[in-house]
Scaffold this motif. Sequence first.
Motif, mmCIF file in Angstrom:
data_model
loop_
_atom_site.group_PDB
_atom_site.id
_atom_site.type_symbol
_atom_site.label_atom_id
_atom_site.label_comp_id
_atom_site.label_asym_id
_atom_site.label_seq_id
_atom_site.Cartn_x
_atom_site.Cartn_y
_atom_site.Cartn_z
ATOM 1 N N LYS A 101 3.258 -29.147 19.379
ATOM 2 C CA LYS A 101 4.317 -28.196 19.019
ATOM 3 C C LYS A 101 5.782 -28.345 19.017
ATOM 4 O O LYS A 101 6.078 -28.685 20.061
ATOM 5 N N MET A 132 6.474 -28.982 28.318
ATOM 6 C CA MET A 132 5.170 -27.759 28.235
ATOM 7 C C MET A 132 5.816 -26.335 27.509
ATOM 8 O O MET A 132 6.890 -26.465 27.698
ATOM 9 N N LYS A 133 5.486 -25.408 27.196
ATOM 10 C CA LYS A 133 5.225 -24.068 26.590
ATOM 11 C C LYS A 133 6.970 -23.677 27.386
ATOM 12 O O LYS A 133 7.589 -22.596 27.069
ATOM 13 N N ASP A 134 6.866 -23.688 28.798
ATOM 14 C CA ASP A 134 7.316 -23.292 29.600
ATOM 15 C C ASP A 134 8.781 -24.098 29.626
ATOM 16 O O ASP A 134 9.873 -23.812 30.793
ATOM 17 N N ARG A 153 5.784 -35.411 28.159
ATOM 18 C CA ARG A 153 5.813 -33.689 28.174
ATOM 19 C C ARG A 153 5.948 -32.345 28.312
ATOM 20 O O ARG A 153 6.172 -32.519 29.417
ATOM 21 N N SER A 190 8.883 -30.406 32.055
ATOM 22 C CA SER A 190 8.818 -31.631 31.421
ATOM 23 C C SER A 190 7.662 -32.897 32.644
ATOM 24 O O SER A 190 7.458 -32.280 34.156
ATOM 25 N N ASP A 245 -1.766 -28.131 19.589
ATOM 26 C CA ASP A 245 -1.141 -28.035 20.930
ATOM 27 C C ASP A 245 -0.021 -26.853 21.225
ATOM 28 O O ASP A 245 1.106 -27.159 20.343
ATOM 29 N N ASP A 246 -0.363 -26.615 22.522
ATOM 30 C CA ASP A 246 1.130 -25.433 22.848
ATOM 31 C C ASP A 246 2.297 -26.244 23.900
ATOM 32 O O ASP A 246 3.493 -25.940 24.248
ATOM 33 N N HIS A 247 1.817 -28.205 24.097
ATOM 34 C CA HIS A 247 3.232 -28.228 24.593
ATOM 35 C C HIS A 247 3.640 -29.860 23.371
ATOM 36 O O HIS A 247 3.155 -29.807 22.076
ATOM 37 N N THR A 248 4.728 -30.236 23.166
ATOM 38 C CA THR A 248 5.278 -31.516 22.572
ATOM 39 C C THR A 248 5.512 -32.974 23.334
ATOM 40 O O THR A 248 5.781 -32.898 24.827
#
Length: 287
Positions: free
Chosen positions: A78, A277-279, A275, A282, A131-134
């Motif tokens: 994302k 995460m949405k919060d 990676r 990393s 996915d909700d992470h990048t």
Amino acid sequence: MISIPESVEDAIVNLLRLANTKLPEDVGWALEAAASWETNEIAYSQLGGIMDNVKKAEFMGRPMCQDTGVPVFYVSGKFDASIEKSIRNGVRRATSEIPLRPNTVHPLTRENPGDNLGDGMPVIHYTPTDDDHTEITVLPKGAGAENMTKLVMLNPADGTAGVKKFIISTVLEAGGRPCPPTVVGVGIGGTSDMCVKMAKEALLRPTDHVNTNDDERKLEEELFTILNASGLGPMGLGGDSTVLRVHIKTAYCHTASLPVAVNLNCWAARRATVRIMKDGTSRYGQW
Ligand code: SF4
């Protein structure tokens, strides 16, 4: 490895530092394996010098090679359009903070902006997913190996024999210039542009990951054996360890086409992934 919130720009600096100072473990194991079967004294000492250099670079936090390459990024998951600016800012900062060698120039004037940027640089490939992470992976490509890239549009009648001949001749004609032992990335099929892209993507596969396609795995193993029996050796000085692995990636192609591309990675087969995460936390790795 890191689990504190940070900006994408900070993550890019950390990612480039990791990729340039620490060789992925699987590549280190492949180098050790090569040393274990090497029978040529000079080649054995070359491999020892490479592994010593890798250890020192990691311990001192310094790039393992003077050519820190041009960073090629693979972004998935994302993200929105702002990520490009963050990556570019991260590359600019990494160039002065790590530091990285300012490698990018205008192709005709050879003017160097000094920050590893410029039109089209860095190269960024995007794959949006649900996915909700990048996830961002970087592959720093040194010129010695990158300059040996080749694409051929074979006649389908050339078949697998023609594919093998092209791959073998490309690696052997490159000689010591891509700093062997190399990882050989091969793209077979697709269109011409897709084939070259696949050859580079094949380098992202860790050297200890086995190809799940039986036909491709057998071809990889056959080429690995032939190339290591060629006698080219580390740095092209002779020996039994010319390649660490051969990685093949395929795609369906036009019935009248048979594209094949080779993209090499030198012994400094660098890559790293973060990676986010949405919060905002990393996780870094070289998986
Ligand atoms: S090909 Fe690789 S090892 Fe050789 S100089 Fe370039 S980056 Fe360094």
